[in-house]
Enzyme design. Structure first.
Site, PDB file in Angstrom:
ATOM      1  N   CYS A  74       0.868  -1.177   0.000  1.00 50.76           N
ATOM      2  CA  CYS A  74       0.000   0.000   0.000  1.00 50.76           C
ATOM      3  C   CYS A  74       0.904   1.225   0.000  1.00 50.76           C
ATOM      4  CB  CYS A  74      -0.895  -0.021   1.243  1.00 50.76           C
ATOM      5  SG  CYS A  74      -1.897   1.458   1.496  1.00 50.76           S
TER       6      CYS A  74
ATOM      7  N   CYS B  23      -0.653   4.205  -6.443  1.00 53.07           N
ATOM      8  CA  CYS B  23      -1.509   3.487  -5.494  1.00 53.07           C
ATOM      9  C   CYS B  23      -1.659   2.077  -6.030  1.00 53.07           C
ATOM     10  CB  CYS B  23      -2.874   4.174  -5.375  1.00 53.07           C
ATOM     11  SG  CYS B  23      -4.116   3.229  -4.447  1.00 53.07           S
TER      12      CYS B  23
END
EC number: 5.1.1.3
Length: 254
Positions: A73, A183
């Protein structure tokens, strides 16, 4: 310890794009993947919240005996990985936007970065730009709502296309010929983003690089799994397991 699993976590299903790269490079490794879908998205959360959530998940993975943790992440990496490395003895591999390779390949001198609000606002992100940008203009674009659309399985909907077009437009207007997918959720929209951005814009993500770094760390510590059979995957989530399974199926992740 060689046969212990690799731990991975993300705010939701985004890290599955990294898991896909990891499985391709290290097919014999067992993996425990934790999706914090009950607290997703991280993009609108504070630094303190992201650190606390990342620490809690680290304890959960350590209880299951993992040998290394991949913070799959970007937002959690930028806000929490330094803290995690200071407070835990296990090795962490983090995700950072591929700003350095993007800067190396741009021809127009303009690089766009699509990321969450928390990533764009983070101090570590600003340091990355300051460290590598030089004469290249780096244009950050926060993309609120994209993670939620991916978590809902809306990979080709008109709503998602409109959102992508809205976020890509300022980058194209600035002259970007390279866009960093900052992302881990966004690679699942790669075809849509490529369609909107056009054939002259390169898209970069760091999933394969993270897989290679994981391999390097395990090899250096003599922790590569010697088994010859396909590794297993254990799925954990703080949200609805049935919905998580449905989205995995939608994303074509085993």
């Amino acid at each position: 310890m060689k046969d212990q699993p690799i731990g991975m976590f993300d705010s939701g299903v985004g890290g599955l794009s990294t898991l896909r790269d990891l499985r391709a490079l290290l097919p014999h490794e067992d993996i425990i993947y934790y999706a914090d879908t009950g607290n997703c998205p991280y993009g609108g959360r504070s630094h303190e919240e992201i650190v606390a959530l990342s620490e809690r998940i680290t304890y959960i993975l350590l209880e299951r005996g993992v040998k290394l943790i991949v913070v799959a992440c970007n937002t959690a990496t930028l806000h929490a990985v330094d803290y995690l490395r200071e407070h835990f003895s296990i090795s962490f591999v983090g995700m950072e936007p591929g700003i350095k390779p993007a800067i190396a390949q741009t021809k127009t001198g303009v690089v766009g970065v699509m990321a969450t609000q928390a990533t764009v606002a983070g101090e570590r992100f600003q340091r990355l730009i300051a460290r590598y940008a030089g004469d290249v203009q780096v244009v950050p674009q926060a993309c609120p709502g994209l993670v939620e659309l991916i978590e809902a399985g809306e990979l080709q909907s008109e709503t998602t296309r409109d959102a992508v077009a809205r976020y890509v437009a300022p980058l194209l207007k600035a002259g970007a010929d390279t866009i960093v997918l900052g992302c881990t959720h966004y690679p699942f929209l790669r075809s849509l983003i490529a369609d909107v951005a056009g054939p002259n814009v390169a898209l970069l993500d760091t999933g394969a690089a993270v897989a290679r770094q994981t391999q390097r760390l395990l090899a250096a510590a003599d922790l590569l799994n010697p088994q010859t059979s396909q590794g297993s995957i254990e799925w954990l989530t703080s949200g609805d397991p049935a919905h998580f399974a449905k989205i995995r199926q939608c994303l074509e992740i085993e």
